[in-house]
Motif scaffolding. Structure first.
Motif, PDB file in Angstrom:
ATOM      1  N   HIS A 100     -30.914 -44.141   8.612  1.00 43.13           N
ATOM      2  CA  HIS A 100     -31.364 -44.197  10.033  1.00 43.13           C
ATOM      3  C   HIS A 100     -30.370 -44.200  11.180  1.00 43.13           C
ATOM      4  O   HIS A 100     -29.448 -44.842  11.105  1.00 43.13           O
ATOM      5  CB  HIS A 100     -32.227 -45.541  10.194  1.00 43.13           C
ATOM      6  CG  HIS A 100     -33.153 -45.886  11.307  1.00 43.13           C
ATOM      7  ND1 HIS A 100     -33.804 -46.991  11.552  1.00 43.13           N
ATOM      8  CD2 HIS A 100     -33.511 -44.882  12.307  1.00 43.13           C
ATOM      9  CE1 HIS A 100     -34.493 -46.592  12.551  1.00 43.13           C
ATOM     10  NE2 HIS A 100     -34.529 -45.455  13.157  1.00 43.13           N
ATOM     11  N   LYS A 101     -30.639 -43.105  11.982  1.00 44.17           N
ATOM     12  CA  LYS A 101     -29.559 -42.938  13.005  1.00 44.17           C
ATOM     13  C   LYS A 101     -29.364 -44.174  13.945  1.00 44.17           C
ATOM     14  O   LYS A 101     -30.319 -44.744  14.134  1.00 44.17           O
ATOM     15  CB  LYS A 101     -30.002 -41.627  13.879  1.00 44.17           C
ATOM     16  CG  LYS A 101     -28.997 -41.270  15.036  1.00 44.17           C
ATOM     17  CD  LYS A 101     -29.404 -40.139  15.681  1.00 44.17           C
ATOM     18  CE  LYS A 101     -28.678 -39.864  16.886  1.00 44.17           C
ATOM     19  NZ  LYS A 101     -28.975 -38.724  17.716  1.00 44.17           N
ATOM     20  N   GLY A 102     -28.085 -44.438  14.209  1.00 42.03           N
ATOM     21  CA  GLY A 102     -27.575 -45.559  14.972  1.00 42.03           C
ATOM     22  C   GLY A 102     -27.760 -46.950  14.194  1.00 42.03           C
ATOM     23  O   GLY A 102     -27.389 -48.132  14.694  1.00 42.03           O
ATOM     24  N   TYR A 103     -27.870 -46.812  12.745  1.00 41.22           N
ATOM     25  CA  TYR A 103     -27.857 -47.949  11.877  1.00 41.22           C
ATOM     26  C   TYR A 103     -26.472 -48.355  11.380  1.00 41.22           C
ATOM     27  O   TYR A 103     -25.981 -47.501  10.854  1.00 41.22           O
ATOM     28  CB  TYR A 103     -28.863 -47.843  10.674  1.00 41.22           C
ATOM     29  CG  TYR A 103     -29.557 -48.963  10.117  1.00 41.22           C
ATOM     30  CD1 TYR A 103     -30.765 -49.631  10.717  1.00 41.22           C
ATOM     31  CD2 TYR A 103     -28.927 -49.685   9.023  1.00 41.22           C
ATOM     32  CE1 TYR A 103     -31.269 -50.781  10.074  1.00 41.22           C
ATOM     33  CE2 TYR A 103     -29.551 -50.665   8.505  1.00 41.22           C
ATOM     34  CZ  TYR A 103     -30.581 -51.252   8.863  1.00 41.22           C
ATOM     35  OH  TYR A 103     -31.203 -52.677   8.319  1.00 41.22           O
ATOM     36  N   THR A 104     -26.271 -49.797  11.369  1.00 41.73           N
ATOM     37  CA  THR A 104     -24.958 -50.115  10.539  1.00 41.73           C
ATOM     38  C   THR A 104     -25.110 -50.444   9.277  1.00 41.73           C
ATOM     39  O   THR A 104     -25.847 -51.139   8.844  1.00 41.73           O
ATOM     40  CB  THR A 104     -24.449 -51.103  11.152  1.00 41.73           C
ATOM     41  OG1 THR A 104     -24.093 -50.904  12.575  1.00 41.73           O
ATOM     42  CG2 THR A 104     -23.030 -51.636  10.651  1.00 41.73           C
TER      43      THR A 104
END
Length: 629
Positions: free
Chosen positions: A391-395
């Motif tokens: 998921h884009k932006g997921y850490t």
């Protein structure tokens, strides 16, 4: 076989044969000759008995009937449901052994013998059909013997049933030397191959029946097993002898066994090629939306297992082709998509399985000179280049980045992308779903029975077209569980050829075929350009390591790893490692991504073979127990 025929077969077995299994170690044919004769008075009755012989097939993929699913180290589960993992936890016993098949397989072999002894009496059958049925049952008889050998080692060979006039000493049989066991199984498969068709004549009604490619492929696997370290020159078993002094293991290594195995693999590959078999590639033509090459690769990897009767399936178990099995797989392995949906995601791959897969360059992550192996547990944020996987932006953690396609096709993790299941997310194509695995998140710990125990979910074995219809309804796509795929056969051939004559173009060719479908460069290219050991593939030991890791990755979670680790004598290494996961009780990435011990496994030399139930030893003193039990 179709399920209705299996049911008929089981009923036929109950009606036609009066079993008396508790009285003797191995049953003799019961004194009901008239009943058995009636079973072979006409074709329709004999067919029921044929289905009876098939009905003993172990239910591959079912947790309670397939010890290779959860008997090793591939999958773990929440403690409250830990019964299936008792063997993996080291609770095996000679009193009621876990996963025991001794009685059921000998019962199956006895029925096969009854069939072979009586099929000649059936009057209303064409000779070619009778020849085919005999071949099928000889194959099944060989397979049931093989199931016993790889579990127990040397076993009593039951070539023919004992007559009802047998005295007690004839019934008390001895174990046969393991080389004799493998030779007998191989001979039966050779005999079966003569009468088997190249393909099933009517796929609609005969799917699952034995064909020539199946018989030759099983022979290849049998002979590779016979040539492997567990059975070929295993000095650890030197003390296993019958009471009359017969040595049950030949402790002298034979290089010729690898040559024989390689020849058998080549014959099987040719037989598969002759009927048009090839590695499965996903065909998106029927879909109404475009997918990238990245997703096509993942769906090719997944579909090789879940797309029923695809071009790669050599042999699949139709007895595992049931709604209940697939629903169980989906319920236990699929993550929770919506509140109320029955999926749970309880069976969990441990961290060691996540680390097994290659880097995106196609080499082990601890060998890739461009991969930050020491920093693999450091946090990273997914960017635009990662959005097809994370998921884009997921850490999340570094180990989830820059991995090979099979990693993303087979495993789910906190922040991972799932495809399919009939769900929509904003501004994306059909079926996009993101895992959320931290404490009390949708897929995280904190909701009883709805979370992993390691932080990983299993994507493999789940058909991407399973559909979440509503909060309470989840439909599944059924498929017969694969027993053997073409990629398995290719890697067996590469292994046998490497062991016999060392690495070379032919060895590389069949490993590279499997890697190409997985979206990876050829072995020589990957190691030469990215490995800290660039010449590894040029020597036998190095290529052996490469082939073994390729098998463990390609066939992961398919009931293969347990048997491979055993035949390589690697279980004592792998199954003495800790089962690790993430700290699931945490809500923040910095705390969640701390390794946590889930279980301390232990595996001793005695565990390479199942114990024989002590009741059989008591009833037959000619049987000797496996070492250590």
């Amino acid at each position: 076989m179709m399920r209705k025929y299996i049911i008929i077969g089981v009923q036929a077995a109950m009606i036609l044969i009066a079993f008396n299994s508790c009285k003797k170690f191995l049953d003799v044919v019961p004194d009901n000759v008239a009943t058995i004769d009636n079973a072979f008075t006409m074709r329709t009755q004999a067919m029921k008995f044929l289905y009876t012989c098939y009905s003993f097939m172990p239910r591959n993929g079912q947790l309670g009937d397939d010890p290779a699913m959860v008997g090793g180290d591939e999958l773990w589960e929440i403690p409250e449901r830990g019964a299936y993992l008792d063997m993996a936890k080291g609770f095996q016993s000679k009193v009621g052994p876990l996963g025991d098949r001794w009685q059921s397989m000998y019962q199956a072999i006895r029925d096969c013998n009854i069939f072979l002894e009586n099929i000649g009496k059936v009057p209303d059958m064409l000779p070619e059909e009778k020849s085919r049925w005999i071949a099928e049952v000889k194959f099944l008889k060989a397979y049931y013997h093989f199931c016993l050998v790889r579990m127990y080692g040397p076993i009593p060979l039951i070539r023919t049933n004992l007559p009802i006039s047998s005295d007690v000493n004839q019934v008390k049989v001895f174990r046969d030397p393991v080389d004799s066991c493998f030779n007998y199984i191989s001979t039966l498969l050779d005999e079966a191959a003569i009468g088997l068709p190249a393909i099933v004549i009517s796929p609609a009604t005969e799917a699952g029946r034995i064909t020539l490619p199946i018989a030759l492929s099983l022979k290849a696997k049998v002979l590779v097993t016979a040539a492997s370290p567990l059975f070929n020159g295993n000095t650890d078993q030197s003390a296993l002898k019958n009471s009359d002094g017969t040595q049950l293991f030949n402790t002298t290594f034979s290089q010729d066994k690898w040559d024989i195995a390689a020849i058998a693999c080549r014959e099987a590959i040719d037989a598969c090629a002759n009927v048009g078999m090839k590695l499965y590639m996903y065909n998106p033509s029927f879909q109404q939306f475009d997918v990238s090459d990245t997703i096509k690769t993942q769906l090719s990897i997944s579909g090789a297992v879940t797309e029923k009767w695809n071009s790669e399936i050599i042999w699949a178990n139709t007895q595992s082709n049931t709604d209940n099995l697939q629903r169980l797989i989906s319920n236990w392995w699929d993550p929770r998509y919506l509140d109320g949906v029955v999926t749970r995601g309880e069976l969990s791959p441990p961290l060691k399985m996540a680390e097994l897969f290659y880097s995106s360059n196609g080499v082990p992550i601890n060998e890739d000179k461009t991969y930050d192996y020491t920093g693999r547990y450091n946090l990273r944020v997914a960017g635009d280049a990662d959005k097809l996987y994370i998921h884009k932006g997921y850490t999340t953690v570094g180990i989830h980045f820059d991995r090979e396609p099979r990693f993303y096709a087979d495993l789910g993790f906190d922040g991972a992308v799932y495809y399919g299941h009939g769900r929509y997310d904003d501004n994306d194509f059909m079926g996009l779903f993101y895992l959320e695995g931290k404490f009390k998140q949708r897929n995280g710990k904190g909701k009883y029975g709805y979370n992993t125990v390691t932080g990983y979910n299993l994507k493999k074995l789940i058909h991407f077209q399973n559909v979440v219809n509503s909060n309470t309804d989840y439909s599944v796509v059924n498929y017969p569980y694969p027993i053997m795929r073409l990629s398995d056969l290719y890697l067996l051939y590469a292994e046998a050829l490497n062991e016999f004559e060392g690495p070379g173009e032919e060895v590389n060719k069949y490993v590279d075929l499997v890697r190409a479908r997985a979206g990876l460069p050829k072995v020589a290219v990957a190691w030469a350009n990215f490995s800290t050991n660039p010449v590894k593939f040029q020597n036998k030991d190095g290529m052996r390591s490469i082939i073994r890791q390729e098998r463990l990755i390609e066939l992961s979670f398919e009931s293969q790893r347990l048997w491979d680790l055993r035949r390589w004598k690697e279980s004592a290494t792998e199954l003495n490692k800790q089962i690790l996961g993430w700290d699931l009780s945490q809500t923040e990435p910095i705390s969640y991504y701390r390794t946590t011990v889930v279980y301390n496994q232990s595996f001793g030399s005695k565990d390479y073979f199942w114990p024989i139930d002590e009741n059989y030893i008591v009833n037959n003193r000619n049987l000797v127990q496996n070492l250590g039990w």
